[in-house]
Design a protein around this motif. Structure first.
Motif, mmCIF file in Angstrom:
data_model
loop_
_atom_site.group_PDB
_atom_site.id
_atom_site.type_symbol
_atom_site.label_atom_id
_atom_site.label_comp_id
_atom_site.label_asym_id
_atom_site.label_seq_id
_atom_site.Cartn_x
_atom_site.Cartn_y
_atom_site.Cartn_z
ATOM 1 N N ASP A 148 11.037 70.855 53.224
ATOM 2 C CA ASP A 148 11.620 70.894 54.225
ATOM 3 C C ASP A 148 10.719 71.391 55.533
ATOM 4 O O ASP A 148 11.058 70.773 56.789
ATOM 5 N N VAL A 151 9.372 68.353 57.079
ATOM 6 C CA VAL A 151 10.301 67.266 57.626
ATOM 7 C C VAL A 151 10.907 67.869 58.968
ATOM 8 O O VAL A 151 10.898 67.065 59.913
ATOM 9 N N GLN A 152 11.069 69.108 59.074
ATOM 10 C CA GLN A 152 11.638 69.768 60.435
ATOM 11 C C GLN A 152 10.409 69.780 61.453
ATOM 12 O O GLN A 152 11.000 69.443 62.637
ATOM 13 N N THR A 154 8.145 67.206 61.951
ATOM 14 C CA THR A 154 7.755 65.957 61.968
ATOM 15 C C THR A 154 8.791 64.915 61.951
ATOM 16 O O THR A 154 8.329 63.760 62.307
ATOM 17 N N GLU A 155 9.792 65.300 61.198
ATOM 18 C CA GLU A 155 10.956 64.188 60.982
ATOM 19 C C GLU A 155 10.688 63.071 60.082
ATOM 20 O O GLU A 155 11.076 61.981 60.013
ATOM 21 N N GLU A 156 9.562 63.372 59.319
ATOM 22 C CA GLU A 156 8.857 62.462 58.283
ATOM 23 C C GLU A 156 8.950 63.239 56.971
ATOM 24 O O GLU A 156 8.348 64.056 56.727
ATOM 25 N N ASN A 157 9.637 62.538 56.200
ATOM 26 C CA ASN A 157 9.614 62.886 54.643
ATOM 27 C C ASN A 157 8.498 62.558 53.917
ATOM 28 O O ASN A 157 8.065 61.334 54.244
ATOM 29 N N ARG A 181 16.713 64.510 49.523
ATOM 30 C CA ARG A 181 15.863 64.232 50.747
ATOM 31 C C ARG A 181 15.218 62.893 50.714
ATOM 32 O O ARG A 181 14.575 62.721 51.691
#
Length: 261
Positions: A148, A151-152, A154-157, A181
């Motif tokens: 998480d 992702v927070q 870079t907005e990339e999973n 996710r």
């Protein structure tokens, strides 16, 4: 031999990852090369290695000598934690050792020792993907909270999180958290962490005329969890690949899930 069409899972960027892979940890030198060649001959189309394993050269040679087309083999390697800050150099060295232009998946092998380093490392992984050195990037041995954070920032999973997984380690919440996710769960040490004499596995294996080990591998596949058994024994390599002629019923899946307590 002609391998059956193998089930895959879709990663970002339209990358298809075979649900069954061949693990190469501890498979080094000539024995490692021969094991990978045997695996490809047995029908595996997904090979998992890592910088830390010291066998990328042997893996690359086996893939080349298998006669298979590059696009028909999915290859994963991993960045070791002590290479933080040298990501680009590491992927270039991996590609040189493998003798490839790209890998299909590059993973952060372990979270960096200092949590603050996690996000810069992840940005470097994404940069390598954007430069076509890896078709997809992900992580290994990461918790959901660590995922998480990435992702927070870079907005990339991560496409994948590779963790220890088996029926005895089954955790419905962890499984669901990955799915929610959009992160593919990949399990390693599936057989090492399993009691293959467990009566539930023995009963289900007998019902399908297969081994308990084959039941464990099929359980991963039917859950759409990628699994990477490892072996250097040709007979076992072949047996572990022979899991596409049967599938488990919903009640058998539930019984195996319950082994995780």
């Amino acid at each position: 031999m002609t391998s059956p069409v193998q089930p895959t899972v879709l990663l970002p960027g339209e990358v298809r990852m075979p649900l069954l892979g061949f693990g190469t940890w501890q498979a080094t030198g000539q024995a490692g090369y021969e094991a990978v060649l045997a695996a490809l001959d047995a029908g595996y189309r997904h090979i998992d290695t890592a910088t830390m394993y010291g066998n990328e050269r042997e893996v690359g040679r086996a893939v080349k000598e298998s006669g298979l087309r590059r696009e028909d083999v999915f290859i994963t390697t991993k960045l070791p934690p002590e290479r933080v800050g040298r990501e680009r150099e590491t992927i270039e060295e991996s590609l040189a050792a493998l003798d490839l232009d790209y890998v299909d998946l590059w993973l952060v092998h372990w979270p960096p020792t200092t949590p603050a380093e996690g996000i810069p490392v992840w940005r470097e992984m994404l940069a390598a993907r954007d430069e076509n050195m890896a078709r997809a990037v992900g992580v290994s041995n990461h918790s959901i909270s660590q995922i998480d954070e990435l992702v927070q920032a870079t907005e990339e999973n991560p496409a994948v999180n590779q963790i220890r997984w088996s029926p005895s380690l089954y955790d419905r919440q962890v499984h669901a958290a990955h799915r929610d996710r959009g992160v593919v769960l990949e399990g390693y040490s599936p057989l090492r962490t399993t009691d293959l004499a467990d009566p539930v596995l023995v009963r289900i294996a007998a019902a399908h005329d297969v081994s308990p080990a084959q039941v464990v591998l099929r359980w991963h596949i039917d859950h759409e969890i990628v699994v990477i058994p490892k072996s250097v024994t040709p007979e076992r390599i072949r047996a572990n690949a022979d899991v596409f002629h049967f599938s488990l019923t919903a009640s058998e899946m539930r019984d195996i899930d319950a082994l995780g307590g």
